[in-house]
Design a protein around this motif. Structure first.
Motif: not given
Length: 233
Positions: A87-88, A92, A136, A139-141, A143-144, A147, A167
C-alpha cells in the motif's frame, strides 16, 4: 558472514501478544541476490520483513545488514535498505516531487544523480506532468509509482518489496521487473513477496518458503518449480 553476504538472520524469533509468530529463523542473502519470500497468508512473511526493517521487535537472535548489527547501530543499519510496501505510504502535504526530494535528501543522493534518476523514472513510469500534484489527486496506481520511484532513487544495498506488481499497469510492471533485474546485476540484494508467483519465478534467483513462521523449504528458484510439480501431481 562471508565476503559476498549482505543480509543475515541468525536464530531470530518474534512474538506478538505473547504468541510466537516467527520461530528460529536463519538465512543469508548474498549481494545481488533476488529472493522471493513465499508462503500462504499468515505464514509470517510480513512479520519477517518488518523484523528485518526493525519495525517489529524480535524476542531473540541477530540480524546483520552489510555487517551492521541492527541492535548496535540502527540508524546506520536503516540507511542500508529501502522498502516498497504493498500500500503506498505517502504524505498528503507533500507533492510528488517533494516526496522524491525527501528520499533523495534522507539517503544522501548527490543532486546531479538525483535529478538524473528522477527524470529517468518519471519518464519510464509515465508520471510526466504530475510532479506538482498532491497524493489525494492521484489514482492508487500513480501513488504506487511515486512510492516505487522514491525508493528506487535511494539505490540502497538492500531493497525490500512487498507485492511489487499490485496496482501497476502492464508497461510499468514490465519496467519494474527489468529494473529489479538491472539493480541485481549492479549488486543490489532484493527480497520480495508476491502472489504473482509465475512472474517472480522468471527473474528470482532463490526462494524462502515460510509455513507457520518457520522456513519450510528454501533453495534456488528452480527448486520451487520441482516442489510445485510434486504438489500438483
Amino acid at each position: 558472514m562471508n565476503n559476498n553476504s549482505l543480509l543475515e538472520l541468525e536464530d531470530v524469533e518474534v512474538s506478538i501478544n505473547d504468541e510466537k509468530i516467527i520461530h528460529n529463523l536463519n538465512f543469508i542473502l548474498n549481494k545481488g541476490e533476488i529472493c522471493a519470500l513465499v508462503g500462504h497468508n499468515g505464514a509470517g512473511k510480513t512479520v519477517t520483513m518488518k523484523t528485518i526493517m526493525g519495525i517489529q521487535e524480535k524476542d531473540k537472535g541477530n540480524i546483520y545488514l552489510n555487517n551492521i548489527n541492527i541492535d548496535l547501530d540502527y540508524l546506520k543499519y536503516k540507511s542500508q535498505y529501502s522498502y516498497i510496501p504493498e500500500e503506498p505510504m505517502l504524505f498528503t502535504e507533500l507533492t510528488v516531487f517533494q516526496h522524491f526530494q525527501l528520499y533523495g535528501t534522507s539517503y544522501g543522493v548527490p543532486e546531479k544523480l538525483f535529478n538524473e534518476r528522477v527524470n529517468y523514472y518519471v519518464n519510464e513510469f509515465e508520471l510526466n506532468g504530475k510532479l506538482d500534484e498532491f497524493p489525494d489527486n492521484l489514482s492508487k496506481g500513480m501513488r504506487q509509482k511515486v512510492n516505487i520511484i522514491s525508493n528506487l532513487i535511494t539505490d540502497t544495498p538492500l531493497l525490500i518489496i512487498d507485492e511489487p506488481f499490485i496496482g501497476l499497469d502492464e508497461n510499468s510492471a514490465n519496467f519494474l521487473e527489468n529494473e529489479i533485474k538491472k539493480k541485481s546485476k549492479q549488486g543490489t540484494t532484493i527480497l520480495l513477496t508476491s502472489h504473482v508467483i509465475e512472474r517472480v519465478k522468471k527473474f528470482c534467483h532463490s526462494f524462502i518458503m515460510l509455513r507457520n513462521g518457520e522456513i519450510a523449504r528454501r533453495g534456488k528458484i528452480d527448486h520451487l518449480f520441482q516442489i510445485e510439480r510434486r504438489i500438483s501431481t
